[in-house]
Design an enzyme around this catalytic site. Structure first.
Site, PDB file in Angstrom:
ATOM      1  N   SER A 166       0.829  -1.205   0.000  1.00 38.67           N
ATOM      2  CA  SER A 166       0.000   0.000   0.000  1.00 38.67           C
ATOM      3  C   SER A 166       0.868   1.261   0.000  1.00 38.67           C
ATOM      4  O   SER A 166       1.652   1.454  -0.931  1.00 38.67           O
ATOM      5  CB  SER A 166      -0.963  -0.042   1.188  1.00 38.67           C
ATOM      6  N   ASP A 192      -0.086  -4.127  -4.034  1.00 44.16           N
ATOM      7  CA  ASP A 192      -1.231  -3.233  -4.217  1.00 44.16           C
ATOM      8  C   ASP A 192      -0.881  -1.808  -3.783  1.00 44.16           C
ATOM      9  O   ASP A 192      -1.445  -1.276  -2.809  1.00 44.16           O
ATOM     10  CB  ASP A 192      -2.461  -3.725  -3.463  1.00 44.16           C
ATOM     11  N   ARG A 206       5.740   8.752  -7.159  1.00 46.33           N
ATOM     12  CA  ARG A 206       5.152   7.445  -6.816  1.00 46.33           C
ATOM     13  C   ARG A 206       6.189   6.382  -7.128  1.00 46.33           C
ATOM     14  O   ARG A 206       7.282   6.677  -7.625  1.00 46.33           O
ATOM     15  CB  ARG A 206       3.889   7.195  -7.634  1.00 46.33           C
ATOM     16  N   ASP A 211      13.097   3.122  -9.928  1.00 46.26           N
ATOM     17  CA  ASP A 211      13.505   3.175  -8.518  1.00 46.26           C
ATOM     18  C   ASP A 211      14.417   2.033  -8.091  1.00 46.26           C
ATOM     19  O   ASP A 211      14.956   2.052  -6.983  1.00 46.26           O
ATOM     20  CB  ASP A 211      12.262   3.202  -7.614  1.00 46.26           C
ATOM     21  N   HIS A 277      -7.579  -5.691  -0.815  1.00 44.32           N
ATOM     22  CA  HIS A 277      -6.342  -4.909  -0.775  1.00 44.32           C
ATOM     23  C   HIS A 277      -5.183  -5.774  -0.279  1.00 44.32           C
ATOM     24  O   HIS A 277      -4.103  -5.801  -0.872  1.00 44.32           O
ATOM     25  CB  HIS A 277      -6.558  -3.700   0.142  1.00 44.32           C
TER      26      HIS A 277
END
EC number: 3.1.1.3
Length: 496
Positions: A166, A192, A206, A211, A277
């Site tokens: 998350s 997720d 984000r 990354d 989730h």
């Protein structure tokens, strides 16, 4: 419709309004990357708690930043890879149980690794927008921690794997982008990744493929309500997995939301939201615990195309393994992969594409029959599988659809294909025959099914099945026909 509106309001309230913030230390939120210029390398401590998990006690030992003696005390092994688990937004300020399950699974299956839990509850247990802004702060702290390991004990950042759930997925992304130098950390897995305030943002704001050397993501709850989804829908990795389309997951039912609200109050919505989730987490744990049942996903444009069975190819790296054992490959563009899963662990299913060529002899009359299929394999059988075509049968056309099986039936040997006709269907069919004449002797018009072509996704095997009765290739309501492997028969016919 009213229930959907209520659910939308509840989802938004859970995202924007915290249930309580007592016990959480309030910090000034950090802004954009350009505003984020803090350095902590000279400080003696970080707000994030880095806890090394041990499989001998099932507990964790805290490693303190800039204190080398704690590495020895906690038995950190610099010669082994590091997997760091990064949790997400916290409603109650307590580490969730899945964290310990994942740590235990990592250590039980891969003992030769260091497992660290990055505890940032102080910053996660805030209003959601504040926690979002704090993800940069924590990302910087993780980057500082990795650089400290690199500088003090020559630990290579390429041996670091961040697993973020998350909000933790974006924390991991910021950690990867903030680490200094040209070399990147080894891998980031986003479970997720959070959607609100991240969907549609630039890659610098984000989690993104830039990354780490390799980035993978599992999207399990992207179903939108009033423009918001709990998980991010857009691709954010080199390989983005969308189990069951990524919008929602089997076994997670919104019908239970009212019962949860009655029992838990407004926080009861989390019992429903959490299921889909958090499914991303349990899919990943499943890949660790069931190495003999790894789930395969396939590159496809969207779930509708996938449901037709049109994307079960592994050529040119078009498929990959979901979870810990993924094949790591950097791609110039994010690749979306789809798969089906069961409602519970082990989640693996076996994917098959079926292509059936129908000829409807009642010209001009489109029909929408239901079929069932029973499969006989070398290991097991699968019986009475319901088949519903997306569009009706009209004229002369090939239809493709996807079938998934919970068990491995081995090599497919025989298919029994049945038109699930009822007495009503028979009466309708008889009326068609009295109204529309035919000229082929006394035979009734029906559906002609000559061959069934099958492709097994997991083995990539292609098979052709022909009607066992070569004299009668017609199918009528309530009738079942048997199809057997016929590659050899077709080859012999071609030679003649």
């Amino acid at each position: 419709m009213k229930s959907l509106h209520l659910l939308s309001i509840l989802l938004i309230s859970m995202i924007i309004i915290p249930t309580n913030t007592h016990g959480g230390k309030k910090k000034e939120a950090l802004g954009s990357q350009s505003q984020h210029s803090r350095t902590k390398k000279d400080q003696q401590s970080l707000e994030t708690k880095f806890q090394l998990y041990t499989d001998t006690t099932g507990e964790a030992c805290q490693i303190l930043f800039n204190q080398l003696e704690t590495l020895d005390k906690c038995s950190f092994n610099a010669s082994l890879p590091l997997v760091m688990i990064v949790h997400g937004w916290s409603v109650d300020g307590i580490l969730e149980s899945w964290i310990w399950k994942m740590a235990a699974a990592l250590k039980s299956q891969h003992k030769q690794i260091n497992v660290i839990i990055a505890d940032w509850l102080t910053f996660a247990h805030q209003h959601y927008p504040i926690a979002v802004q704090n993800t940069r702060y924590i990302g910087q702290e993780i980057a500082d921690f990795v650089e400290w390991l690199e500088k003090s004990i020559q630990f290579s950042r390429s041996n670091v794997h961040l697993i973020g759930y998350s909000l933790g997925a974006h924390v991991s992304g910021f950690a990867g982008s903030y680490i200094s130098g040209t070399n990147k950390i080894g891998r980031i897995t986003g479970l997720d990744p959070a959607g609100p305030l991240f969907e549609g943002m630039s890659p610098t704001d984000r989690l993104s493929p830039d990354d780490a050397n390799f980035v993978d993501a599992i999207h399990t709850f992207t179903k939108q309500h009033m423009g918001l989804s709990v998980g991010i829908k857009q691709p954010v990795a080199h390989f983005d997995f969308y189990p069951n389309g990524g919008t929602f997951q089997p076994g997670c039912h919104f019908m239970h939301v009212y019962n949860h609200i009655a029992q838990y109050g407004i926080t009861g919505i989390t019992q429903t939201v959490k299921c889909a989730h958090e499914r991303s987490v349990h899919l990943f744990i499943d890949s660790l615990l069931h190495e003999d049942k790894q789930s395969t996903a396939y590159w496809c444009n969207d779930i509708n195309t996938f449901d037709k069975g049109l994307c079960l190819s592994c050529r040119k790296n078009r498929c990959n393994t979901l979870g810990y054992n993924i094949r790591e490959e950097r791609l110039p563009k994010s690749r979306k992969l789809f798969l089906k899963t069961r409602a519970r662990m082990p989640f693996k299913v076996y994917h098959y594409q079926f292509k059936i060529h129908f000829i409807n002899e009642i010209q001009g009359k489109k029909i929408d029959p239901s079929f069932s299929m029973s499969l006989t394999g070398t290991k097991e059988d699968a019986k009475n599988l319901p088949i519903t075509l997306i569009e009706g049968i009209n004229g002369n056309k090939t239809y493709s659809f996807l079938i998934t099986l919970d068990t491995d039936i081995g090599e497919l040997l025989m298919i029994k294909f049945k038109w699930e006709g009822t007495a009503v269907w028979k009466n309708i069919w008889d009326k068609f025959q009295t109204i529309i004449p035919w000229t082929k002797g006394t035979r009734r018009p029906g559906l002609i099914v000559k061959t069934i072509r099958v492709k097994a996704g997991e083995t990539q095997q292609k098979m052709t099945f022909c009607s066992q009765s070569t004299d009668n290739i017609h199918l009528y309501p309530a009738q079942e026909k048997t199809f057997v492997r016929c590659e050899d028969r077709l080859r012999q016919h071609k030679r003649k």
